[in-house]
Structures are given as structure tokens and as C-alpha cells.
Design a protein around this motif. Structure first.
Motif, PDB file in Angstrom:
ATOM      1  N   ILE A 276       0.825  -1.220   0.000  1.00  0.00           N
ATOM      2  CA  ILE A 276       0.000   0.000   0.000  1.00  0.00           C
ATOM      3  C   ILE A 276       0.857   1.267   0.000  1.00  0.00           C
ATOM      4  CG2 ILE A 276      -1.612   1.374   1.397  1.00  0.00           C
ATOM      5  CD1 ILE A 276      -2.706  -1.298   2.462  1.00  0.00           C
ATOM      6  N   SER A 278      -0.113   5.383   0.452  1.00  0.00           N
ATOM      7  CA  SER A 278      -1.263   6.193   0.821  1.00  0.00           C
ATOM      8  C   SER A 278      -0.842   7.658   0.868  1.00  0.00           C
ATOM      9  CB  SER A 278      -1.722   5.692   2.206  1.00  0.00           C
ATOM     10  OG  SER A 278      -2.988   6.171   2.528  1.00  0.00           O
ATOM     11  N   THR A 310      -0.256  -0.776  -4.528  1.00  0.00           N
ATOM     12  CA  THR A 310      -1.671  -0.457  -4.655  1.00  0.00           C
ATOM     13  C   THR A 310      -1.941   0.834  -3.880  1.00  0.00           C
ATOM     14  OG1 THR A 310      -3.905  -1.316  -4.377  1.00  0.00           O
ATOM     15  CG2 THR A 310      -2.340  -1.995  -2.722  1.00  0.00           C
ATOM     16  N   ARG A 312      -4.113   3.604  -1.811  1.00  0.00           N
ATOM     17  CA  ARG A 312      -5.277   3.723  -0.930  1.00  0.00           C
ATOM     18  C   ARG A 312      -5.205   5.083  -0.256  1.00  0.00           C
ATOM     19  NH1 ARG A 312      -6.458  -0.089  -3.277  1.00  0.00           N
ATOM     20  NH2 ARG A 312      -7.134  -2.157  -2.597  1.00  0.00           N
TER      21      ARG A 312
END
Ligand code: AFP
Length: 416
Positions: A276, A278, A310, A312
Motif C-alpha cells: 500500500i 497512501s 496499490t 489507498r
């Protein structure tokens, strides 16, 4: 042959002009007309008809330790923390109250600008924000929990107040201004998220007063290494209180049936790396070059973390950091062109979160140093913030180091 046709198609596609007004085959009005605009008649049914929901029998409660019992045991193991037991109990109760307020925000009258007794809107706070009813309400709840639960907290500094306040003043009783601890907190972080029913959180940290020195605003200018305890409460799909007392991190989920925090997450350890990232990438062009290069590396798969990244981003630090803490990766709020120190506040946002991350095996960095080593110069100081898995944050730091070395005379990565 087939491959070359595909490539040709791709080439044409990449070089076709961006649609402009003149290129449109459908007018905006035609486009609007295609929408389903009719409304179904409002359903009418008497809610008293509906039977109470019965949970399936197999949904049994787990036997979990309650938060008060956990605290009792921890403070028995470490007697030096006993003064904090009633304080943390009260903070957990305050989180329950804030949880109820957040859940009622759409149905109860807690929205809108806060007003004084004469009905006039309150002045902007030191952050330049007009205070909302919700902010004032949650601030009062937190302040009373810290100050009024025992005589152990001397003074408090909140995101919502321009200056730290002595508990004797908060409680209007001199007996409350004598404790050996001071507390910092952000009662409701990300409150703009509430409009859209998205997660928000509370963050707090507790420091000792400095022996032999009078307690005043300067007492709050301690670096994060001096934190005795730090925690946050996330109000989301579940409400979870995450706490460190300086020896690991534990999580307590609120059981809505009995209104108790239960010890669901024992000794939380953040994965050593994670997929992740962010960040608010809308600010990409305003980020420092090392951050831009780092984000590009993540997207191009050239990061040393051999996982497909990814993205987020919820826009509430507590929710975003909690996601990274549980699943691994990196949370970042870097400095931007318009905000040279970033957006997040060192004392009651970044430092408590950095303590939690480090206690869980992760890291907290400004890009050039540990967040916990930064000594604040003022209560509401901001700091560039990167938090997460140790390998991810290390890699980000390496980007800062590499691109700073490259631009020795530049100012992209000036030391804090
Ligand atoms: P507010 O408390 O003013 O809503 O700000 C929340 C916050 O400080 C933090 O929780 C978020 O991570 C960050 O702001 C989001 O900021 P951007 O909207 O600029 O991404």
C-alpha cells in the motif's frame, strides 16, 4: 501480424487527439437526457412491522479481555504507569462518546458552525479554520476525560485550542492543576469525512512534565522520544482503540452490544514491507523531487519492495495509517510547494503515530530524520510525515538521500 495490428491500434490510440468540444458526437443535453431521471414513488411501510433482526446462533462472542482489565494488568506489571490508568480509562470512555456522536452526525443536530453564548460564530482557530459544532463537542469531551478523570494530568494541548490549557482552568478547580503528566490530542481528525459517512479518528499522546520546571506552554515542546503513551481511536466499519504504553502496540475493538473495548489485537506487528501507498497524489506536482521519483518507482515496479503497489487514500490520517499498520506499506503527507512543512501537526498527529509505528516494528520519518527526534518549536508545528513498514520508509529515505546528494546546492530536501 496480429501483434503488429494491436501495436498499430495502440499507436493510433495514443496519438489520437484529446476529445474537444468540436469532436463531440453527443451534445451535453443529449447526454443528460439519457439519464434515468424518473423517481420511484417513496416506499411506504411501517417500520414497526419489521421484526427485530436475529443473529445466527453460530455467531458466538469470543472470550476477550476488556480494556479496563488489560490496563489493570499492564499497570500492575509496570507500577510507574499507575497514574495513567484512570486517565486512559476515561479516554476510552471519551472515544465511546465520540463514536456515538459520529454515528449520529446525520440524524442529530451536531452539524454546522459552532456559536458562542450570544449565538455568534466562534472565531477561526489557530489553524485558520472556522470551528464546527462537532469539533467543539469532541474537544470538550476529550479535554474533560484527560483533565477530570484524576489529578494526574497537569495541562493539555489540543488541535482545537490556540494555546495549551491548565487542567485547573479546564475543570475550574485548582486541584486539577498538579499532575505529573501533560497530554496532547486531536479530538476528531478528518472531520470533513463525516459528511460522506467516511472514517474519522482521534489521536493522543501523553508526556511527563519536566521535574523541577514550572509547567507552561514550553513544557509541551518535547520530542516524541519522551512520549510515555500514544494512541488513536478509529471510528469506521468497527471502532478500534490502538494504544502503546512503550512496550508494543495493542488494539481494542468496541463491541457495540456491550459498549466495551475488547482486546482483539494483541501485540500488533506491522509487516516489514507492504504494497500500500497512501498519499494525496493530487499534490504530486507540488511534492519534493525525491517523493515524485519514489512514487514513480512504485508505479513502474522498480521499487525494492517486490510487490505490486496499490494506492489507498481516504483523507483521514487515522484511517489511512491504520490501514498501513495492519496491511503494510507507507503513508505519506510530504511537504508541498504551498505548505513547506506539510500539513500534519507534529505534536498531536505525527509524533504519536510515529511512536505507534515504531513500537509495532515500523518507522516514522520526515524524509531526512526520525519524526520522534524532531523537537517542536511551537505547539501547532507541522512536519512532513512518512509512516509505515520499515522497508518502505527506509526506501523513501534513500530516495531523499540520493536526490539530496545529487543536488547538494539545491534546496529540495532541506534538513528540518
Ligand atoms: P482535517 O482534520 O482538517 O479534516 O484534516 C485531516 C488531515 O489532517 C488528515 O487526517 C488527513 O490525512 C489530511 O488532513 C488529508 O489532507 P488532504 O485533504 O490535503 O489530503
Amino acid at each position: 501480424m496480429r501483434q503488429s495490428i494491436t501495436l498499430l491500434g495502440l499507436f493510433i490510440c495514443l496519438h489520437c487527439p484529446a476529445p474537444s468540444v468540436g469532436f463531440q458526437t453527443t451534445s451535453l443535453n443529449q447526454y443528460k437526457a439519457r439519464r434515468v431521471t424518473h423517481r420511484l414513488p417513496a416506499a411506504s411501510f411501517d417500520s414497526s412491522d419489521s421484526a427485530p433482526i436475529k443473529l445466527p446462533k453460530q455467531l458466538k462472542k469470543k472470550a476477550l479481555t476488556t480494556f479496563p482489565r488489560y490496563l489493570e494488568i499492564e499497570c500492575w506489571k509496570r507500577p510507574e504507569l499507575r497514574g495513567l490508568e484512570p486517565v486512559l480509562q476515561a479516554v476510552a470512555e471519551a472515544c465511546k462518546q465520540i463514536n456515538r456522536i459520529v454515528q449520529r452526525a446525520q440524524t442529530d443536530d451536531v452539524y454546522g458552525v459552532a456559536v458562542d453564548v450570544a449565538g455568534n460564530p466562534l472565531e477561526e482557530n489557530v489553524q485558520g479554520e472556522v470551528q464546527q459544532k462537532l469539533d467543539v463537542l469532541c474537544n470538550t469531551i476529550m479535554m474533560q476525560a484527560f483533565c477530570g478523570s484524576s489529578c494526574n494530568i497537569h495541562s493539555v494541548a489540543s488541535e482545537e485550542d490556540d494555546e495549551p490549557r491548565c487542567c485547573a482552568d479546564v475543570m475550574n478547580d485548582s486541584v486539577f492543576g498538579q499532575g505529573e503528566y501533560i497530554a496532547v490530542f486531536d479530538p476528531i481528525d478528518g472531520s470533513k469525512n463525516i459528511d460522506a459517512s467516511l472514517p474519522v479518528g482521534s489521536i493522543f499522546g501523553i508526556y511527563r512534565t519536566q521535574p523541577g520546571k514550572p509547567v507552561n506552554a514550553d513544557s509541551f515542546l518535547q520530542d516524541g522520544n519522551s512520549l510515555v503513551a500514544a494512541g488513536y481511536c478509529l471510528y469506521s466499519a468497527t471502532t478500534i482503540l490502538v494504544l502503546t504504553l512503550g512496550s508494543g502496540v495493542d488494539g481494542f475493538t468496541l463491541d457495540p452490544d456491550v459498549s466495551r473495548f475488547l482486546h482483539t489485537h494483541q501485540d500488533i506487528r506491522i509487516p516489514s514491507n507492504g504494497a500500500i501507498y497512501s498519499f494525496n497524489e493530487a499534490n504530486y506536482n507540488d511534492f519534493d523531487e525525491p517523493v515524485q521519483k519514489y512514487l514513480s518507482a512504485l508505479k513502474h515496479g522498480s521499487s525494492s519492495i517486490k510487490k505490486r503497489s496499490t494506492a489507498r487514500y481516504i483523507g483521514s490520517m487515522v484511517a489511512d495509517v491504520h490501514n498501513v499498520l495492519i496491511n503494510g506499506g507507507i503513508y505519506g503527507y510530504p511537504r508541498t510547494l504551498g505548505n513547506k512543512e506539510g500539513k500534519l501537526r507534529l505534536l498531536y498527529e505525527s509524533a504519536p503515530m510515529a511512536m505507534i509505528m515504531e513500537q509495532a516494528g515500523g518507522a516514522g520519518s520526515t524524509g531526512s530524520r526520525r519524526i520522534l527526534d524532531v523537537k517542536p518549536k511551537e505547539t501547532h508545528q507541522r512536519v512532513p510525515t512518512f509512516l509505515g513498514s520499515i522497508e518502505n520508509v527506509f526506501e523513501l529515505d534513500q530516495f531523499y538521500k540520493y536526490y539530496s546528494d545529487e543536488q547538494v546546492n539545491g534546496n529540495t530536501s532541506e534538513q528540518l
